[in-house]
Design a protein around this motif. Structure first.
Motif, PDB file in Angstrom:
ATOM      1  N   TYR A  81     -71.277  16.016 -15.886  1.00 44.24           N
ATOM      2  CA  TYR A  81     -70.738  16.921 -16.915  1.00 44.24           C
ATOM      3  C   TYR A  81     -69.578  17.800 -16.449  1.00 44.24           C
ATOM      4  O   TYR A  81     -68.592  17.951 -17.140  1.00 44.24           O
ATOM      5  CB  TYR A  81     -71.824  17.836 -17.518  1.00 44.24           C
ATOM      6  CG  TYR A  81     -72.958  17.133 -18.213  1.00 44.24           C
ATOM      7  CD1 TYR A  81     -72.712  16.109 -19.125  1.00 44.24           C
ATOM      8  CD2 TYR A  81     -74.279  17.500 -17.973  1.00 44.24           C
ATOM      9  CE1 TYR A  81     -73.764  15.464 -19.770  1.00 44.24           C
ATOM     10  CE2 TYR A  81     -75.338  16.860 -18.620  1.00 44.24           C
ATOM     11  CZ  TYR A  81     -75.065  15.852 -19.513  1.00 44.24           C
ATOM     12  OH  TYR A  81     -76.117  15.228 -20.148  1.00 44.24           O
ATOM     13  N   GLY A  82     -69.683  18.429 -15.300  1.00 47.84           N
ATOM     14  CA  GLY A  82     -68.669  19.379 -14.868  1.00 47.84           C
ATOM     15  C   GLY A  82     -67.637  18.764 -13.924  1.00 47.84           C
ATOM     16  O   GLY A  82     -67.725  17.581 -13.556  1.00 47.84           O
ATOM     17  N   ALA A  83     -66.676  19.591 -13.528  1.00 53.55           N
ATOM     18  CA  ALA A  83     -65.485  19.076 -12.831  1.00 53.55           C
ATOM     19  C   ALA A  83     -65.485  19.301 -11.314  1.00 53.55           C
ATOM     20  O   ALA A  83     -64.514  18.949 -10.658  1.00 53.55           O
ATOM     21  CB  ALA A  83     -64.236  19.696 -13.452  1.00 53.55           C
ATOM     22  N   ASN A  84     -66.543  19.887 -10.754  1.00 52.04           N
ATOM     23  CA  ASN A  84     -66.559  20.125  -9.306  1.00 52.04           C
ATOM     24  C   ASN A  84     -67.791  19.519  -8.608  1.00 52.04           C
ATOM     25  O   ASN A  84     -68.542  20.224  -7.923  1.00 52.04           O
ATOM     26  CB  ASN A  84     -66.518  21.629  -9.010  1.00 52.04           C
ATOM     27  CG  ASN A  84     -65.147  22.236  -9.236  1.00 52.04           C
ATOM     28  OD1 ASN A  84     -64.969  23.066 -10.125  1.00 52.04           O
ATOM     29  ND2 ASN A  84     -64.152  21.810  -8.480  1.00 52.04           N
ATOM     30  N   PRO A  85     -67.972  18.193  -8.757  1.00 54.08           N
ATOM     31  CA  PRO A  85     -69.171  17.594  -8.150  1.00 54.08           C
ATOM     32  C   PRO A  85     -69.196  17.715  -6.618  1.00 54.08           C
ATOM     33  O   PRO A  85     -70.248  18.040  -6.049  1.00 54.08           O
ATOM     34  CB  PRO A  85     -69.106  16.129  -8.597  1.00 54.08           C
ATOM     35  CG  PRO A  85     -67.676  15.901  -8.977  1.00 54.08           C
ATOM     36  CD  PRO A  85     -67.175  17.205  -9.498  1.00 54.08           C
ATOM     37  N   ASN A  86     -68.078  17.461  -5.978  1.00 48.35           N
ATOM     38  CA  ASN A  86     -68.081  17.504  -4.508  1.00 48.35           C
ATOM     39  C   ASN A  86     -68.373  18.906  -3.990  1.00 48.35           C
ATOM     40  O   ASN A  86     -69.192  19.095  -3.088  1.00 48.35           O
ATOM     41  CB  ASN A  86     -66.748  16.997  -3.949  1.00 48.35           C
ATOM     42  CG  ASN A  86     -66.645  15.485  -4.049  1.00 48.35           C
ATOM     43  OD1 ASN A  86     -67.549  14.757  -3.620  1.00 48.35           O
ATOM     44  ND2 ASN A  86     -65.562  15.009  -4.647  1.00 48.35           N
ATOM     45  N   GLU A  87     -67.720  19.906  -4.577  1.00 46.48           N
ATOM     46  CA  GLU A  87     -67.913  21.288  -4.123  1.00 46.48           C
ATOM     47  C   GLU A  87     -69.359  21.719  -4.321  1.00 46.48           C
ATOM     48  O   GLU A  87     -69.927  22.420  -3.481  1.00 46.48           O
ATOM     49  CB  GLU A  87     -66.969  22.223  -4.885  1.00 46.48           C
ATOM     50  CG  GLU A  87     -65.482  21.986  -4.608  1.00 46.48           C
ATOM     51  CD  GLU A  87     -64.869  20.823  -5.407  1.00 46.48           C
ATOM     52  OE1 GLU A  87     -65.605  20.089  -6.110  1.00 46.48           O
ATOM     53  OE2 GLU A  87     -63.631  20.651  -5.321  1.00 46.48           O
ATOM     54  N   CYS A  88     -69.947  21.316  -5.444  1.00 46.34           N
ATOM     55  CA  CYS A  88     -71.339  21.712  -5.725  1.00 46.34           C
ATOM     56  C   CYS A  88     -72.303  21.008  -4.767  1.00 46.34           C
ATOM     57  O   CYS A  88     -73.233  21.638  -4.253  1.00 46.34           O
ATOM     58  CB  CYS A  88     -71.697  21.428  -7.176  1.00 46.34           C
ATOM     59  SG  CYS A  88     -70.845  22.546  -8.333  1.00 46.34           S
ATOM     60  N   VAL A  89     -72.089  19.716  -4.522  1.00 45.71           N
ATOM     61  CA  VAL A  89     -72.965  19.002  -3.576  1.00 45.71           C
ATOM     62  C   VAL A  89     -72.869  19.658  -2.196  1.00 45.71           C
ATOM     63  O   VAL A  89     -73.887  19.880  -1.535  1.00 45.71           O
ATOM     64  CB  VAL A  89     -72.591  17.501  -3.489  1.00 45.71           C
ATOM     65  CG1 VAL A  89     -73.319  16.829  -2.319  1.00 45.71           C
ATOM     66  CG2 VAL A  89     -72.927  16.794  -4.798  1.00 45.71           C
ATOM     67  N   GLU A  90     -71.660  20.009  -1.787  1.00 45.37           N
ATOM     68  CA  GLU A  90     -71.493  20.593  -0.449  1.00 45.37           C
ATOM     69  C   GLU A  90     -72.179  21.951  -0.335  1.00 45.37           C
ATOM     70  O   GLU A  90     -72.773  22.275   0.691  1.00 45.37           O
ATOM     71  CB  GLU A  90     -70.002  20.666  -0.102  1.00 45.37           C
ATOM     72  CG  GLU A  90     -69.481  19.269   0.280  1.00 45.37           C
ATOM     73  CD  GLU A  90     -68.003  19.034  -0.031  1.00 45.37           C
ATOM     74  OE1 GLU A  90     -67.251  20.020  -0.140  1.00 45.37           O
ATOM     75  OE2 GLU A  90     -67.624  17.848  -0.181  1.00 45.37           O
TER      76      GLU A  90
END
Ligand code: ZN
Length: 226
Positions: A40-49
């Motif tokens: 849904y959102g635009a920051n998958p990598n930042e959130c996973v990290e």
């Protein structure tokens, strides 16, 4: 121990940052994550990290599971599928490997963590009403509090004999008509449960969704919490 339990971040970095900052300022001893870090959102990598580096225990959600290719996206609606396709293009190999490593359930400090349901974690069913919860109490050890996400609606069910199922709500895409980020804090000594809500920069999260050419609905719904 005071434990922060977050779920359904859905690649919303603005909401995640606000939740983690508040948990840090309240000196939570640990943070657990119940999955759906992406989608849904635009920051998958930042959130996973962030989850990877800050959470003490994390279980996988259905959007994470679809991204790693185990759960079929056949039952996803068109918005979820568009977000999944976009996320698959931008996710790094390292973050995908991390998501692949996540378990479906975990037991920590007498707490049971699962994204959707205790009895059938990979079926991705919803526990919305007391009748839905009944069958799942039996899947839990006695006197256990289970924490779930998935519906994006904060709610608690008790079996009257010491077992509870608590939906912590959604950090990044609340659906209870309250657009503020939602999560729970549980005190393992006193058994006290508290839901926390915080305003976050919705405008910025929505701007990024539009800039990524994700469906407009995924930006618009953040403002109304639906
Ligand atoms: Zn979700």
């Amino acid at each position: 121990m005071r434990i922060g339990i977050i779920s359904d971040i859905h690649a919303n970095l603005e909401a995640l940052a606000v939740a983690l900052r508040r948990l840090d300022s309240e000196k939570a001893d640990r943070v657990y994550c119940l999955g759906d870090i992406v989608g849904y959102g635009a920051n998958p990598n930042e959130c996973v990290e962030k989850v990877r580096s800050l959470c003490h225990a994390t279980v996988i959600g259905n959007h994470d599971d679809a991204l790693i290719g185990r759960t079929s996206a056949r039952y996803f609606n068109s918005y979820a599928r568009a977000a999944l396709d976009w996320t698959a293009r931008v996710i790094t190999d390292e973050n995908l490997a991390y998501l692949t490593s996540l378990p479906l359930t975990r037991q920590e400090d007498g707490l049971y963590l699962v994204h959707a349901t205790p009895a059938e974690p990979l079926a991705w069913n919803y526990i919305l009403h007391p009748e839905d919860a009944r069958a799942h109490f039996e899947a839990l050890p006695p006197k256990t509090v289970a924490f779930i996400g998935h519906s994006h609606v904060p709610v608690r069910f008790d079996d009257g004999a010491g077992r509870s199922i608590v939906n912590v709500g959604s950090v990044g895409q609340p659906r209870d008509r309250d657009p503020r980020a939602c999560w729970a804090v549980y005190d393992t000594e006193s058994g006290t449960l508290q839901w926390l809500r915080e305003v976050y920069p919705v405008q910025e999260a929505a701007r990024k969704i539009r800039a990524a050419n994700l469906p407009e609905f995924l930006a618009a719904r953040l403002f109304i919490g639906m």
